[in-house]
Design an enzyme around this catalytic site. Sequence first.
Site, mmCIF file in Angstrom:
data_model
loop_
_atom_site.group_PDB
_atom_site.id
_atom_site.type_symbol
_atom_site.label_atom_id
_atom_site.label_comp_id
_atom_site.label_asym_id
_atom_site.label_seq_id
_atom_site.Cartn_x
_atom_site.Cartn_y
_atom_site.Cartn_z
ATOM 1 N N THR A 198 54.495 36.400 7.909
ATOM 2 C CA THR A 198 55.555 36.594 6.922
ATOM 3 C C THR A 198 55.386 37.965 6.279
ATOM 4 O O THR A 198 54.264 38.443 6.102
ATOM 5 C CB THR A 198 55.501 35.516 5.835
ATOM 6 O OG1 THR A 198 54.282 35.659 5.091
ATOM 7 C CG2 THR A 198 55.558 34.126 6.435
ATOM 8 N N GLU A 234 59.078 30.265 7.326
ATOM 9 C CA GLU A 234 58.329 29.017 7.415
ATOM 10 C C GLU A 234 59.137 27.882 8.025
ATOM 11 O O GLU A 234 58.569 26.832 8.358
ATOM 12 C CB GLU A 234 57.844 28.598 6.019
ATOM 13 C CG GLU A 234 56.810 29.491 5.400
ATOM 14 C CD GLU A 234 57.371 30.739 4.714
ATOM 15 O OE1 GLU A 234 56.599 31.446 4.052
ATOM 16 O OE2 GLU A 234 58.588 31.016 4.851
ATOM 17 N N LYS A 290 64.495 36.156 -17.361
ATOM 18 C CA LYS A 290 64.481 35.397 -18.614
ATOM 19 C C LYS A 290 64.664 36.370 -19.767
ATOM 20 O O LYS A 290 63.811 37.221 -20.026
ATOM 21 C CB LYS A 290 63.174 34.627 -18.777
ATOM 22 C CG LYS A 290 63.203 33.671 -19.969
ATOM 23 C CD LYS A 290 61.954 32.802 -20.042
ATOM 24 C CE LYS A 290 62.072 31.799 -21.183
ATOM 25 N NZ LYS A 290 60.876 30.926 -21.293
ATOM 26 N N TRP A 315 68.117 31.930 -18.995
ATOM 27 C CA TRP A 315 67.794 32.266 -17.613
ATOM 28 C C TRP A 315 69.036 32.846 -16.943
ATOM 29 O O TRP A 315 70.128 32.282 -17.028
ATOM 30 C CB TRP A 315 67.340 31.026 -16.832
ATOM 31 C CG TRP A 315 66.013 30.489 -17.286
ATOM 32 C CD1 TRP A 315 65.796 29.483 -18.174
ATOM 33 C CD2 TRP A 315 64.725 30.937 -16.879
ATOM 34 N NE1 TRP A 315 64.454 29.270 -18.355
ATOM 35 C CE2 TRP A 315 63.765 30.150 -17.555
ATOM 36 C CE3 TRP A 315 64.278 31.920 -16.008
ATOM 37 C CZ2 TRP A 315 62.398 30.322 -17.392
ATOM 38 C CZ3 TRP A 315 62.907 32.087 -15.841
ATOM 39 C CH2 TRP A 315 61.989 31.301 -16.524
#
Length: 544
Positions: free
Chosen positions: A187, A334, A443, A448
Amino acid sequence: MPLRFAPPTAEAYRYPLTIRHLLANVLLTAASREIVYRDKVRLTYADLVGRVGRQASFLAGLGVEAGATVAVMDWDSHRYLEAYFAVPMMGAVLLTVNIRLPAAQVAYTLAHAGAEVLLVHRDFFPLVEAILPSLPDVKAVVAILDGEESPLPAWATGEYEALSAAADPGFPFADFDENAIATSFYTSGTTGDPKAVCFSHRQLVLHTLAASGPFGASPVAPLFGYGDVYMPLTPMFHVHAWGAPYVATMLGLKQVYPGRYEPEMICRLRQEHRVSYSHCVPTILQMVLDAAARTGADLSGWKMVIGGSALTRALCVEGRRRGMVVVAGYGMSETAPMIAMARPAPDGEEQEERAVEALTAAGVPVPLVHARIVDADMRDLPHDGVARGELVLRAPWLTPCYVGNDQASADLWHGGWMHTQDIATIDADGRIRIRDRLKDVIKTGGEWIDSIHLEELVATARGVAQASVVAVPDEKWGERPLAVIVPDAGASPDLADLNAPIEQAIATGVITRFARLDRFRIVDDLPKTSVGKIDKKRLRALFA
């Protein structure tokens, strides 16, 4: 009385789900169909099957045995396709090397994987020469000259085409355990060393079958099947080019491999061979659109699946304006990678806005995928399109671990579900929307903000060609969003321009007022990761 089944007769064939069986029908149905590499090579499927056998034979002659790792460093080519089959079919492990990683990380992945034989394109000779002293496990390096007449490096064992021509096409491929590891790659993580994922034969065969399912089963294009001409625009080193070469080969489709990605060459191959199906990340689609604008290439009817990063509304609309069929898909390194594919709006909704909204979602899970959104305690959240939680998954083709990294593996599979670290919603129709990455959520002021949503709004502002939004530290608010933009040619957008679409979204309640921008930066180009995604880690480092 319960049914009783006798054990199979001794001669009944036990059919292992191994990659070899994806070739079961190609000589019956597509022996003369073409596989093309740039403007250099044209093969038939009959040639491909022979060359797969030849590659296995010359690798065996170099000492490759079951369980050994063979690494490939090449551009998208017919040779890479041969390795997709030959290496795992002989019981070895195919390592697809991310050639866009820094040299030190390439060396790390090869050493960590214990690669014994390297197949290396001439463009990467300097890299290999520099790192070979740090690779004691390497027994042989096969040079790929790619048609160029030049002497072999002193460290090369032989040249690919010469070794292939001299080898036996009739390699005796045998059955073995379908759970044997077939492929591995690393990855392109944003922190620490790259992490190794691996996939078995059984997993890749099931992924191939499931990946061919949603195209034929879904009423939305892009249908991918008989009659299509396929050209990958996702690197073959990255998650098996999203698994599509296995699907295309299993179905016996004409395939076109573009080599190194050059926009004008891609457009020329598309027109010459009437390519109808491809897949790529958003930055590659933008590159193709720009090349078509320069050259006048016709893109109409080209079906394109976009993944890796969010498909923005603006990019989808532009593709549709050019006559393309552009839809989003979702997956990760994955996940091998396919998890979800976009579907049209419910009830055949024809309004353009609704159509684009549906086609830019991550999509609906493909067969055999279980998807949930959960809170920090793994409690399920409502599928109402509003509640947001981490997307966790189960499917038969998810990597079982990060090889050699027990703690990261435990974190990945905490609670028996694979953690994506993506914040998502799921609506009543099962449609997944990725709202942000856990690490990218901003944030500010106790609120958020989804960076993906905010950058989609900024991308629609007057004078903006490309946009990304990252969090930067702020003494008063903790964090604030920073827009980093590439302007349209000749444009000079200001803060009012960038905030115009954000103000509209605030007025309708779809985003918090804290998303209003108070800062932005103009750059000539947005930095990209090794697989073409916008590199937000670098942006945060540059502008923190």
